[in-house]
Design an enzyme around this catalytic site. Structure first.
Site, PDB file in Angstrom:
ATOM      1  N   ASP A 189       2.468  -9.403   8.917  1.00 28.70           N
ATOM      2  CA  ASP A 189       1.011  -9.612   8.894  1.00 28.70           C
ATOM      3  C   ASP A 189       0.786 -11.123   8.783  1.00 28.70           C
ATOM      4  O   ASP A 189       0.451 -11.637   7.714  1.00 28.70           O
ATOM      5  CB  ASP A 189       0.398  -8.859   7.715  1.00 28.70           C
ATOM      6  CG  ASP A 189       0.644  -7.367   7.831  1.00 28.70           C
ATOM      7  OD1 ASP A 189      -0.096  -6.700   8.556  1.00 28.70           O
ATOM      8  OD2 ASP A 189       1.627  -6.880   7.237  1.00 28.70           O
ATOM      9  N   ALA A 206       3.976   4.010   0.955  1.00 23.48           N
ATOM     10  CA  ALA A 206       4.658   4.540   2.149  1.00 23.48           C
ATOM     11  C   ALA A 206       5.749   3.548   2.541  1.00 23.48           C
ATOM     12  O   ALA A 206       5.820   3.074   3.669  1.00 23.48           O
ATOM     13  CB  ALA A 206       3.675   4.771   3.294  1.00 23.48           C
ATOM     14  N   GLY A 218       4.870 -10.278   3.867  1.00 26.11           N
ATOM     15  CA  GLY A 218       5.656 -10.189   5.096  1.00 26.11           C
ATOM     16  C   GLY A 218       5.043 -11.007   6.227  1.00 26.11           C
ATOM     17  O   GLY A 218       3.815 -11.051   6.368  1.00 26.11           O
ATOM     18  N   SER A 234       6.458  -0.390  10.326  1.00 27.29           N
ATOM     19  CA  SER A 234       5.105  -0.308   9.766  1.00 27.29           C
ATOM     20  C   SER A 234       4.897   1.106   9.249  1.00 27.29           C
ATOM     21  O   SER A 234       5.381   2.066   9.853  1.00 27.29           O
ATOM     22  CB  SER A 234       4.073  -0.600  10.870  1.00 27.29           C
ATOM     23  OG  SER A 234       2.794  -0.165  10.455  1.00 27.29           O
ATOM     24  N   ARG A 247       2.373   2.682   9.521  1.00 28.33           N
ATOM     25  CA  ARG A 247       1.565   3.392  10.522  1.00 28.33           C
ATOM     26  C   ARG A 247       2.416   3.941  11.677  1.00 28.33           C
ATOM     27  O   ARG A 247       1.933   4.787  12.433  1.00 28.33           O
ATOM     28  CB  ARG A 247       0.485   2.474  11.091  1.00 28.33           C
ATOM     29  CG  ARG A 247      -0.598   2.136  10.101  1.00 28.33           C
ATOM     30  CD  ARG A 247      -1.745   1.446  10.787  1.00 28.33           C
ATOM     31  NE  ARG A 247      -2.905   1.313   9.909  1.00 28.33           N
ATOM     32  CZ  ARG A 247      -3.130   0.286   9.108  1.00 28.33           C
ATOM     33  NH1 ARG A 247      -2.283  -0.716   9.088  1.00 28.33           N
ATOM     34  NH2 ARG A 247      -4.197   0.249   8.345  1.00 28.33           N
ATOM     35  N   GLN A 265     -10.239  -2.604   2.197  1.00 28.98           N
ATOM     36  CA  GLN A 265      -9.742  -3.349   3.355  1.00 28.98           C
ATOM     37  C   GLN A 265      -9.652  -2.497   4.622  1.00 28.98           C
ATOM     38  O   GLN A 265      -9.207  -2.966   5.661  1.00 28.98           O
ATOM     39  CB  GLN A 265      -8.407  -4.024   3.049  1.00 28.98           C
ATOM     40  CG  GLN A 265      -7.215  -3.107   3.003  1.00 28.98           C
ATOM     41  CD  GLN A 265      -5.981  -3.852   2.540  1.00 28.98           C
ATOM     42  OE1 GLN A 265      -5.877  -4.254   1.398  1.00 28.98           O
ATOM     43  NE2 GLN A 265      -5.028  -4.046   3.447  1.00 28.98           N
ATOM     44  N   GLY A 310      11.050  -2.664   5.591  1.00 23.85           N
ATOM     45  CA  GLY A 310      10.332  -3.949   5.544  1.00 23.85           C
ATOM     46  C   GLY A 310       9.915  -4.281   4.111  1.00 23.85           C
ATOM     47  O   GLY A 310      10.154  -5.381   3.619  1.00 23.85           O
ATOM     48  N   HIS A 311       9.303  -3.309   3.434  1.00 21.42           N
ATOM     49  CA  HIS A 311       8.891  -3.526   2.044  1.00 21.42           C
ATOM     50  C   HIS A 311      10.114  -3.787   1.153  1.00 21.42           C
ATOM     51  O   HIS A 311      10.070  -4.629   0.266  1.00 21.42           O
ATOM     52  CB  HIS A 311       8.174  -2.282   1.495  1.00 21.42           C
ATOM     53  CG  HIS A 311       6.915  -1.914   2.212  1.00 21.42           C
ATOM     54  ND1 HIS A 311       6.827  -0.791   3.009  1.00 21.42           N
ATOM     55  CD2 HIS A 311       5.699  -2.490   2.254  1.00 21.42           C
ATOM     56  CE1 HIS A 311       5.604  -0.704   3.494  1.00 21.42           C
ATOM     57  NE2 HIS A 311       4.894  -1.719   3.061  1.00 21.42           N
ATOM     58  N   MET A 362       0.843  -1.203   0.000  1.00 18.31           N
ATOM     59  CA  MET A 362       0.000   0.000   0.000  1.00 18.31           C
ATOM     60  C   MET A 362       0.878   1.252   0.000  1.00 18.31           C
ATOM     61  O   MET A 362       0.400   2.344   0.330  1.00 18.31           O
ATOM     62  CB  MET A 362      -0.935  -0.017   1.207  1.00 18.31           C
ATOM     63  CG  MET A 362      -1.901  -1.199   1.149  1.00 18.31           C
ATOM     64  SD  MET A 362      -3.380  -0.947   2.105  1.00 18.31           S
ATOM     65  CE  MET A 362      -2.703  -0.834   3.723  1.00 18.31           C
TER      66      MET A 362
HETATM   67  P1  AMP Z   1       1.446  -2.901   3.514  1.00 16.32           P
HETATM   68  O1  AMP Z   1       2.020  -1.866   2.623  1.00 16.32           O
HETATM   69  O2  AMP Z   1       1.388  -2.513   4.941  1.00 16.32           O
HETATM   70  O3  AMP Z   1       0.153  -3.479   2.983  1.00 16.32           O
HETATM   71  O4  AMP Z   1       2.476  -4.102   3.481  1.00 16.32           O
HETATM   72  C1  AMP Z   1       2.870  -4.694   2.256  1.00 16.32           C
HETATM   73  C2  AMP Z   1       3.649  -5.939   2.561  1.00 16.32           C
HETATM   74  O5  AMP Z   1       4.805  -5.605   3.331  1.00 16.32           O
HETATM   75  C3  AMP Z   1       2.849  -6.959   3.390  1.00 16.32           C
HETATM   76  O6  AMP Z   1       3.117  -8.261   2.885  1.00 16.32           O
HETATM   77  C4  AMP Z   1       3.431  -6.766   4.770  1.00 16.32           C
HETATM   78  O7  AMP Z   1       3.344  -7.928   5.563  1.00 16.32           O
HETATM   79  C5  AMP Z   1       4.865  -6.425   4.458  1.00 16.32           C
HETATM   80  N1  AMP Z   1       5.511  -5.738   5.596  1.00 16.32           N
HETATM   81  C6  AMP Z   1       5.087  -4.602   6.207  1.00 16.32           C
HETATM   82  N2  AMP Z   1       5.901  -4.300   7.249  1.00 16.32           N
HETATM   83  C7  AMP Z   1       6.840  -5.270   7.295  1.00 16.32           C
HETATM   84  C8  AMP Z   1       7.950  -5.531   8.151  1.00 16.32           C
HETATM   85  N3  AMP Z   1       8.264  -4.731   9.175  1.00 16.32           N
HETATM   86  N4  AMP Z   1       8.706  -6.629   7.903  1.00 16.32           N
HETATM   87  C9  AMP Z   1       8.395  -7.462   6.864  1.00 16.32           C
HETATM   88  N5  AMP Z   1       7.371  -7.265   6.020  1.00 16.32           N
HETATM   89  C10 AMP Z   1       6.599  -6.199   6.231  1.00 16.32           C
END
Ligand code: AMP
Length: 281
Positions: free
Chosen positions: A155, A28, A152, A190, A192, A63, A32-33, A26
């Protein structure tokens, strides 16, 4: 690296490319990404798929169960595109809502896999969340047609839902899990986290501390008590803090187990998890 915003351009890109490894996000973007992209690039290489990876950046309205959370979600597309390029992604897909859900076109929500509704975890804390996740994943998989996708472990329930969805709908998409990336002090990264004040961020360290302390407990229920106490100590509004079967996320008498926490600090919904009894890495 290509940047595509329409279905038409994506179809053209796909016709000229090998099947890819896909990283849905999503935006930002944080470290992690970026670690997911590096893992995806390696997976593509090992499987002789399209070099690099396909990253989608799409803040999926369906979502979010709270409009305010959707409105407040951080967005910075230019920065995100530059980061994807630095990681060696081959394509960024940044579609508008009308490309993913074209007006007048029925985009079905697939039947929810059991792991999305049965454990009463994220599904209970955020009603409708996984229906939105499954709907957008089906749609994105249909658009990108990847051979594999990276999610990741941060989640954890979502990762299990993605696996179950790919099996259930016979999508043929290999689901690859990527380890949680943390700040040096243990806080799981995160998008967030940016919304935490300095004081809230300090309190948020309690999630990692709780998982760490729980790893020393001798039973799942003792581990849950330990986590509860620590989370209460940081004045978190606890959605759940449990030790469950790592795949079904149901209460279990035998491992492998996963300790899972979700709570709200201030206005921010935070998640963390770790294998139990090993504890967070
Ligand atoms: P999001 O942008 O929050 O929807 O996350 C996109 C992907 O990045 C999802 O598969 C998350 O699980 C993964 N993700 C987010 N934060 C982390 C993190 N700290 N470590 C590993 N993967 C992450």
């Amino acid at each position: 690296m290509d940047v595509i915003t329409t279905r038409k351009d994506l179809a053209r890109w796909r016709a000229a490319s090998r099947p890819s490894v896909f990283v849905p996000t999503m935006g930002a973007l944080h470290e992690g990404h970026l670690s997911l992209m590096r893992l995806a690039n390696r997976a593509a290489d090992e499987r002789r798929l399209h070099p690099g990876c396909v990253v989608s950046i799409f803040v999926n309205p369906s979502q979010f169960n709270e409009q305010a959370d959707f409105d407040r979600y951080p967005r910075d597309l230019e920065r995100d595109i530059a980061l994807c390029e630095q990681q060696g992604a081959s394509l960024v897909l940044a579609p508008g809502v009308e490309e993913v859900y074209p007006p007048g076109v029925e985009i079905a929500t697939p039947p929810l896999p059991r792991v999305a509704w049965e454990p009463k975890l994220e599904d209970a804390a955020r009603p409708g969340h996984f229906a939105g996740v499954c709907r957008v994943l089906m749609r994105l998989f249909q658009l990108v047609q990847p051979a594999a996708a990276v999610f990741g472990e941060k989640d954890w329930q979502q990762l299990q839902v993605a696996r179950a969805l790919s099996d259930q709908e016979h999508l043929g998409v290999e689901i690859i899990g990527a380890p949680i990336v943390r700040d040096a002090d243990g806080l799981a990264l995160s998008s967030r986290n940016a919304r935490l004040s300095a004081e809230e961020r300090l309190r948020a360290l309690g999630l990692h501390r709780a998982l760490d302390a729980a790893s020393g407990a001798s039973t799942p229920s003792e581990a849950e008590h330990v986590m509860h106490d620590i989370l209460r100590g940081i004045h978190a509004e606890i959605a759940y803090c449990v030790v469950r079967d790592s795949r079904t996320l149901l209460p279990a008498n035998a491992g492998p187990y996963r300790a899972l926490i979700a709570c709200r600090i201030g206005t921010v919904h935070l998640l963390d998890n770790a294998p139990w009894p090993e504890g967070p890495s």
